[in-house]
Write a protein that holds these residues in place. Structure first.
Motif, PDB file in Angstrom:
ATOM      1  N   THR A 143     -55.297 -74.070  63.370  1.00 59.62           N
ATOM      2  CA  THR A 143     -55.407 -75.473  63.772  1.00 59.62           C
ATOM      3  C   THR A 143     -54.243 -76.221  63.122  1.00 59.62           C
ATOM      4  OG1 THR A 143     -56.721 -76.144  61.855  1.00 59.62           O
ATOM      5  CG2 THR A 143     -57.952 -75.304  63.789  1.00 59.62           C
ATOM      6  N   PRO A 144     -53.935 -77.435  63.587  1.00 55.24           N
ATOM      7  CA  PRO A 144     -52.879 -78.203  62.916  1.00 55.24           C
ATOM      8  C   PRO A 144     -53.148 -78.392  61.416  1.00 55.24           C
ATOM      9  CG  PRO A 144     -53.338 -79.158  65.048  1.00 55.24           C
ATOM     10  CD  PRO A 144     -54.380 -78.095  64.819  1.00 55.24           C
ATOM     11  N   ALA A 145     -54.404 -78.620  61.062  1.00 55.52           N
ATOM     12  CA  ALA A 145     -54.742 -78.798  59.642  1.00 55.52           C
ATOM     13  C   ALA A 145     -54.530 -77.499  58.867  1.00 55.52           C
ATOM     14  CB  ALA A 145     -56.180 -79.285  59.496  1.00 55.52           C
ATOM     15  N   GLU A 146     -54.895 -76.361  59.464  1.00 56.65           N
ATOM     16  CA  GLU A 146     -54.681 -75.067  58.805  1.00 56.65           C
ATOM     17  C   GLU A 146     -53.194 -74.774  58.658  1.00 56.65           C
ATOM     18  OE1 GLU A 146     -58.651 -72.553  60.207  1.00 56.65           O
ATOM     19  OE2 GLU A 146     -56.926 -72.710  61.565  1.00 56.65           O
ATOM     20  N   HIS A 147     -52.433 -75.109  59.693  1.00 52.46           N
ATOM     21  CA  HIS A 147     -50.975 -74.905  59.628  1.00 52.46           C
ATOM     22  C   HIS A 147     -50.385 -75.720  58.483  1.00 52.46           C
ATOM     23  CE1 HIS A 147     -46.738 -75.716  60.764  1.00 52.46           C
ATOM     24  NE2 HIS A 147     -46.770 -74.413  61.038  1.00 52.46           N
ATOM     25  N   GLN A 148     -50.782 -76.977  58.377  1.00 53.71           N
ATOM     26  CA  GLN A 148     -50.284 -77.840  57.306  1.00 53.71           C
ATOM     27  C   GLN A 148     -50.697 -77.274  55.941  1.00 53.71           C
ATOM     28  OE1 GLN A 148     -51.593 -81.914  57.472  1.00 53.71           O
ATOM     29  NE2 GLN A 148     -50.285 -82.523  55.780  1.00 53.71           N
ATOM     30  N   THR A 149     -51.928 -76.817  55.826  1.00 48.13           N
ATOM     31  CA  THR A 149     -52.399 -76.238  54.566  1.00 48.13           C
ATOM     32  C   THR A 149     -51.615 -74.974  54.221  1.00 48.13           C
ATOM     33  OG1 THR A 149     -54.620 -77.140  54.875  1.00 48.13           O
ATOM     34  CG2 THR A 149     -54.415 -75.259  53.369  1.00 48.13           C
ATOM     35  N   LEU A 150     -51.391 -74.123  55.216  1.00 44.96           N
ATOM     36  CA  LEU A 150     -50.608 -72.907  54.982  1.00 44.96           C
ATOM     37  C   LEU A 150     -49.221 -73.256  54.468  1.00 44.96           C
ATOM     38  CD1 LEU A 150     -50.123 -69.827  55.189  1.00 44.96           C
ATOM     39  CD2 LEU A 150     -49.421 -70.224  57.573  1.00 44.96           C
ATOM     40  N   MET A 151     -48.564 -74.204  55.110  1.00 44.18           N
ATOM     41  CA  MET A 151     -47.212 -74.587  54.686  1.00 44.18           C
ATOM     42  C   MET A 151     -47.230 -75.148  53.262  1.00 44.18           C
ATOM     43  SD  MET A 151     -45.363 -73.601  57.146  1.00 44.18           S
ATOM     44  CE  MET A 151     -43.776 -74.373  56.885  1.00 44.18           C
ATOM     45  N   GLN A 152     -48.215 -75.978  52.950  1.00 48.50           N
ATOM     46  CA  GLN A 152     -48.318 -76.541  51.602  1.00 48.50           C
ATOM     47  C   GLN A 152     -48.562 -75.450  50.562  1.00 48.50           C
ATOM     48  OE1 GLN A 152     -51.441 -79.382  52.330  1.00 48.50           O
ATOM     49  NE2 GLN A 152     -49.997 -81.058  52.681  1.00 48.50           N
ATOM     50  N   LEU A 153     -49.437 -74.511  50.885  1.00 46.94           N
ATOM     51  CA  LEU A 153     -49.736 -73.431  49.942  1.00 46.94           C
ATOM     52  C   LEU A 153     -48.527 -72.520  49.747  1.00 46.94           C
ATOM     53  CD1 LEU A 153     -53.394 -72.543  50.975  1.00 46.94           C
ATOM     54  CD2 LEU A 153     -52.638 -73.671  48.863  1.00 46.94           C
ATOM     55  N   LEU A 154     -47.820 -72.210  50.824  1.00 42.67           N
ATOM     56  CA  LEU A 154     -46.620 -71.371  50.688  1.00 42.67           C
ATOM     57  C   LEU A 154     -45.558 -72.080  49.865  1.00 42.67           C
ATOM     58  CD1 LEU A 154     -46.364 -69.827  54.268  1.00 42.67           C
ATOM     59  CD2 LEU A 154     -46.882 -68.615  52.134  1.00 42.67           C
ATOM     60  N   GLN A 155     -45.362 -73.385  50.100  1.00 41.74           N
ATOM     61  CA  GLN A 155     -44.382 -74.137  49.319  1.00 41.74           C
ATOM     62  C   GLN A 155     -44.789 -74.188  47.851  1.00 41.74           C
ATOM     63  OE1 GLN A 155     -43.986 -77.804  51.478  1.00 41.74           O
ATOM     64  NE2 GLN A 155     -42.707 -76.871  53.041  1.00 41.74           N
ATOM     65  N   LYS A 156     -46.064 -74.342  47.582  1.00 43.54           N
ATOM     66  CA  LYS A 156     -46.550 -74.330  46.202  1.00 43.54           C
ATOM     67  C   LYS A 156     -46.332 -72.955  45.585  1.00 43.54           C
ATOM     68  CE  LYS A 156     -50.596 -75.453  43.420  1.00 43.54           C
ATOM     69  NZ  LYS A 156     -51.981 -75.959  43.456  1.00 43.54           N
ATOM     70  N   PHE A 157     -46.607 -71.915  46.351  1.00 38.43           N
ATOM     71  CA  PHE A 157     -46.479 -70.540  45.869  1.00 38.43           C
ATOM     72  C   PHE A 157     -45.039 -70.198  45.506  1.00 38.43           C
ATOM     73  CE2 PHE A 157     -46.000 -65.956  46.612  1.00 38.43           C
ATOM     74  CZ  PHE A 157     -46.966 -65.468  45.744  1.00 38.43           C
ATOM     75  N   ILE A 158     -44.091 -70.605  46.346  1.00 37.12           N
ATOM     76  CA  ILE A 158     -42.696 -70.250  46.073  1.00 37.12           C
ATOM     77  C   ILE A 158     -42.065 -71.144  45.033  1.00 37.12           C
ATOM     78  CG2 ILE A 158     -42.307 -69.130  48.293  1.00 37.12           C
ATOM     79  CD1 ILE A 158     -40.900 -71.631  49.233  1.00 37.12           C
ATOM     80  N   GLY A 159     -42.677 -72.283  44.747  1.00 41.96           N
ATOM     81  CA  GLY A 159     -42.220 -73.113  43.650  1.00 41.96           C
ATOM     82  C   GLY A 159     -41.380 -74.288  44.062  1.00 41.96           C
ATOM     83  N   PRO A 160     -41.167 -75.194  43.123  1.00 43.53           N
ATOM     84  CA  PRO A 160     -40.472 -76.444  43.424  1.00 43.53           C
ATOM     85  C   PRO A 160     -39.019 -76.266  43.832  1.00 43.53           C
ATOM     86  CG  PRO A 160     -40.870 -76.234  41.072  1.00 43.53           C
ATOM     87  CD  PRO A 160     -41.596 -75.114  41.745  1.00 43.53           C
TER      88      PRO A 160
END
Length: 188
Positions: A143-160
């Protein structure tokens, strides 16, 4: 039981054909799931962009050259986390495709700046559209919300160092900052 490969199938010697493989704890490991996701993403990327000769790493390089006209080849390698020889190979390939050109850097005649050619500028719209379609396809089950969450989690995972499109130093641009050794006398 021993695994044997026959044609395109992997089976366990002594097990009936079609026996399910027990993956044990593998699906609980982040690295395993990320690798499976990467394989799915790359398979679709290559299917959509194979006719163009553009790979994921070449597309990344094109985006960086487009956004940073005059970027030096060594800096491109740093930003992509590849060795100088890898960056040179990518730029050579992009030159052969007629998409990028090297120009002498007026500030340092030993260095070259990278620029999109007119053909490269023209084709970026095609590449970007194909990659956008690819992104929509590989995330289509979300879903759009899941896509946004995935992107946020991946960005958090790879670091600032990779978040938000901000400008970073060479060390911060490296996707594997652990490769950088601290200066003598400094702690990590």
């Amino acid at each position: 039981m021993k695994a044997t490969r026959t044609g395109s199938r992997t089976s366990l010697r002594g097990a009936p054909a079609g026996t399910a493989v027990d993956y044990g704890r593998l699906p609980q490991h982040v690295g395993y799931l990320l690798r499976l996701a990467q394989l799915r993403v790359w398979e679709d990327f290559y299917a959509r962009l194979a006719p163009t000769g553009i790979t994921p790493s070449l597309f990344s390089a094109l985006i960086l050259v487009e956004r940073n006209p005059g970027l030096q080849q060594s800096r491109l390698g740093e930003a992509l986390g590849v060795a100088r020889s890898g960056a040179m190979t990518m730029v050579d390939r992009l030159e052969r495709l007629g998409l990028v050109e090297r120009r002498t850097d007026p500030r340092d005649r030993r260095a070259y700046g990278l620029f999109l050619t007119p053909e490269g500028q023209r084709r970026m719209a095609e590449f970007t559209a194909r990659v956008a379609e690819h992104d929509r396809h590989v995330t289509g089950a979300l879903t759009p919300a899941e896509h946004q969450t995935l992107m946020q989690l991946l960005q958090k995972f790879i670091g600032p160092a990779r978040n938000g499109g901000a400008v970073h130093s060479a060390a911060e641009d490296d996707p594997l900052p652990s490769r950088h050794k601290p200066a003598a006398g400094t702690a990590r």
